[in-house]
Motif scaffolding. Structure first.
Motif, short mmCIF file in Angstrom:
data_model
loop_
_atom_site.label_atom_id
_atom_site.label_comp_id
_atom_site.label_asym_id
_atom_site.label_seq_id
_atom_site.Cartn_x
_atom_site.Cartn_y
_atom_site.Cartn_z
N GLU A 198 0.82 -1.20 0.00
CA GLU A 198 0.00 0.00 0.00
C GLU A 198 0.86 1.26 0.00
O GLU A 198 1.97 1.28 0.52
CB GLU A 198 -0.94 0.02 1.21
CG GLU A 198 -0.26 0.13 2.55
CD GLU A 198 -1.25 0.30 3.69
OE1 GLU A 198 -2.45 0.05 3.52
OE2 GLU A 198 -0.79 0.69 4.78
N ASN A 230 2.43 13.91 -1.28
CA ASN A 230 1.14 13.23 -1.26
C ASN A 230 1.22 12.15 -0.18
O ASN A 230 2.25 11.48 -0.08
CB ASN A 230 0.88 12.59 -2.64
CG ASN A 230 -0.56 12.26 -2.86
OD1 ASN A 230 -1.40 12.57 -2.04
ND2 ASN A 230 -0.85 11.65 -4.00
N TYR A 231 0.16 12.01 0.61
CA TYR A 231 0.18 11.06 1.71
C TYR A 231 -1.11 10.23 1.74
O TYR A 231 -2.19 10.73 1.42
CB TYR A 231 0.31 11.78 3.07
CG TYR A 231 1.60 12.53 3.24
CD1 TYR A 231 1.68 13.89 2.95
CD2 TYR A 231 2.75 11.88 3.67
CE1 TYR A 231 2.87 14.58 3.10
CE2 TYR A 231 3.95 12.57 3.82
CZ TYR A 231 3.99 13.91 3.52
OH TYR A 231 5.18 14.59 3.66
N ALA A 232 -0.96 8.99 2.18
CA ALA A 232 -2.14 8.19 2.48
C ALA A 232 -2.82 8.78 3.72
O ALA A 232 -2.16 9.33 4.61
CB ALA A 232 -1.73 6.74 2.75
N ASP A 233 -4.13 8.64 3.76
CA ASP A 233 -4.86 9.19 4.91
C ASP A 233 -4.38 8.58 6.23
O ASP A 233 -4.38 9.25 7.27
CB ASP A 233 -6.37 8.91 4.75
CG ASP A 233 -6.99 9.79 3.68
OD1 ASP A 233 -8.10 9.46 3.23
OD2 ASP A 233 -6.38 10.81 3.31
N SER A 234 -3.94 7.33 6.17
CA SER A 234 -3.55 6.62 7.40
C SER A 234 -2.28 7.18 8.02
O SER A 234 -2.02 6.93 9.20
CB SER A 234 -3.38 5.14 7.11
OG SER A 234 -2.41 4.94 6.09
N LYS A 253 -1.16 10.60 7.20
CA LYS A 253 -1.17 12.05 7.09
C LYS A 253 -1.10 12.69 8.47
O LYS A 253 -1.81 12.28 9.39
CB LYS A 253 -2.43 12.50 6.35
CG LYS A 253 -2.37 13.89 5.77
CD LYS A 253 -3.60 14.15 4.89
CE LYS A 253 -3.61 13.27 3.67
NZ LYS A 253 -4.76 13.57 2.78
N GLY A 254 -0.22 13.67 8.61
CA GLY A 254 -0.05 14.34 9.89
C GLY A 254 0.97 13.68 10.79
O GLY A 254 1.38 14.27 11.80
#
Length: 124
Positions: free
Chosen positions: A46, A59-63, A65-66
């Motif tokens: 993933e 760009n980041y996966a939501d899981s 991000k942050g």
């Protein structure tokens, strides 16, 4: 030629941090868009993060991000993944990948070159 070598994986407690590094032992990263992917046994690889060569936009996966930050140092032909506030669900083999055509793509099939992976284990 592109030969990717990851380093920096290891065992860390939940809430801790790690920084992964990926270098091109075959030469420069000039012109390459770079990404980090991860995979756990029995699951599809993933997307985690990507950075565009031309714009530097990420760009980041939501899981992640942050919590995760991707960056690159063109002078050192390296890309990094700073991982903070790690969770047990972040446990995986992390792969560095490179391609020239698709910007900050999230799709693994659009990446042409891959490293051998580095294990990250987060204990609870």
């Amino acid at each position: 030629q592109v030969q990717l070598v990851e380093s920096g994986g290891g065992l860390v407690q939940a809430g801790g941090s790690l920084r992964l590094s990926c270098a091109n032992s075959g030469g420069t990263f000039s012109g390459y868009n770079l990404g980090w992917f991860r995979q756990t046994p029995g699951k599809e690889r993933e997307f985690a993060a990507a950075i565009s060569w031309s714009s530097g936009i990420t760009n980041y996966a939501d899981s992640v991000k942050g919590r995760f930050t991707i960056s690159r140092d063109n002078a050192k032909n390296s890309v990094y993944l700073q991982m903070n506030n790690l969770k047990p669900d972040d446990t995986a083999v992390y792969y560095c990948a490179a391609q020239t055509r698709w910007g900050r793509s999230i799709w693994q099939y659009e990446y042409d070159f891959w490293g051998q992976g580095t294990q990250v284990t987060v204990s609870s």
